[in-house]
Design an enzyme around this catalytic site. Structure first.
Site, short mmCIF file in Angstrom:
data_model
loop_
_atom_site.label_atom_id
_atom_site.label_comp_id
_atom_site.label_asym_id
_atom_site.label_seq_id
_atom_site.Cartn_x
_atom_site.Cartn_y
_atom_site.Cartn_z
N HIS A 145 38.22 33.00 45.44
CA HIS A 145 39.46 32.81 45.54
C HIS A 145 39.32 32.17 44.04
O HIS A 145 39.69 31.06 43.90
CB HIS A 145 39.36 31.74 46.57
CG HIS A 145 40.65 30.99 46.54
ND1 HIS A 145 41.50 30.71 46.30
CD2 HIS A 145 41.56 31.45 48.58
CE1 HIS A 145 42.52 30.72 46.91
NE2 HIS A 145 42.38 30.77 47.81
N GLU A 166 42.43 36.33 43.10
CA GLU A 166 41.86 36.14 43.60
C GLU A 166 41.48 37.91 44.10
O GLU A 166 41.76 38.62 45.02
CB GLU A 166 41.52 35.65 44.62
CG GLU A 166 42.51 34.63 44.79
CD GLU A 166 43.32 33.61 46.02
OE1 GLU A 166 42.46 33.97 47.43
OE2 GLU A 166 44.17 32.91 46.12
#
Length: 270
Positions: free
Chosen positions: A144, A246
């Site tokens: 992330h 991400e």
């Protein structure tokens, strides 16, 4: 008990990683910070760190069995291989193994290794997922990555034209990207599927290249104005200075049989 490790090639090139979630919270390259970390991020060893590169495993998004985005980003990881220099790079490996707490949520035997390699103008993050039990399991996973930018209005993400994406802002409808360069001027939360192994991000004053392996999806996220105000660990104005790009495996689940393993890898280069 130590809370973090620092890898330092020199004063101008270094990485900081917390044992909590194995979360990279800083990457300084040529003296400039590349990773966004919220000024309101909570460091209580319980809540996920807001910013950096949290690890999503074994579930991306809301999870009926446990916390959103799984437990890897809120567990304390351990040191497997101490920091050492290989040629002109620094390497460290952290690991996380199943325990009573993970079994209560997700009753499988697993081991995660997270290899972090700091080079000159590069940051490599390799997540190795191992099934060390007798039963197969499926999972989704993602790195992330929060990137720091000076002005979100000058940012563009390239190499996604023609790909299908799921627009989570529009209740998960599926559409096809028509733009050569994706810019952000409103709340943005999309999952791009079957992406190229390499994409480029123009931060406004430089080009970052993200190369990935076994991570076919790209999630792009910026909370914009209203959602920023609803997050207690995110300043109202910080959406202007970050973009999440991400790399993940989230649109379909991956199955690992007993004794199988897979490496999910990402490299960011300036």
């Amino acid at each position: 008990m130590e809370n973090k490790i620092c890898l330092e090639l020199d004063t101008q090139n270094k990485v900081e990683v917390f044992f909590h979630g194995a979360t990279i919270t800083s990457w300084v390259c040529d003296g400039k910070e590349k990773i966004f970390l919220s000024s309101k991020s909570v460091f209580d060893n319980k809540k996920a760190i807001r910013g950096g590169i949290p690890i999503v495993f074994p579930n991306f998004g809301p999870w009926e069995k446990g916390p959103q985005h799984g437990f890897a980003r809120i567990k304390r990881w351990s040191l497997k291989d101490s920091m050492r220099k290989i040629d002109d790079k620094l390497r460290v490996v952290l690991f996380l193994k199943d325990d009573e707490e993970t079994h209560a949520l997700w009753n499988y035997n697993f081991e995660l290794e997270y290899e972090i390699i700091l080079g000159v103008k590069t940051l490599e993050t390799n997540l190795i997922v191992k099934n060390i039990g007798t039963d197969e399991f499926d999972f989704t996973a993602l790195l992330h990555t929060y990137l720091k930018v000076d002005d979100i209005g000058k940012v563009s993400i390239n190499d996604l034209k023609g790909l299908n994406y799921i627009d989570k802002v529009k209740n998960g409808i599926s559409e096809t990207e028509s733009r050569e360069a994706i810019t952000i001027d409103q709340e943005f939360d999309r999952i791009y599927k079957s992406t190229n192994d390499t994409i480029s991000i123009n931060s406004g004053d430089e080009i970052l290249t993200m190369t990935k392996y076994n991570l076919p999806d790209i999630v792009i996220w910026n909370p914009w104005i209203e959602k920023s105000k609803k997050m207690s660990d995110f300043d109202d104005e910080e959406y202007k200075r970050m973009i999440c790009v991400e790399a993940g495996r989230v649109s379909t689940k991956l199955i690992l049989k007993s004794n199988e393993k897979i490496t999910l890898a990402q490299k960011i280069q300036v």
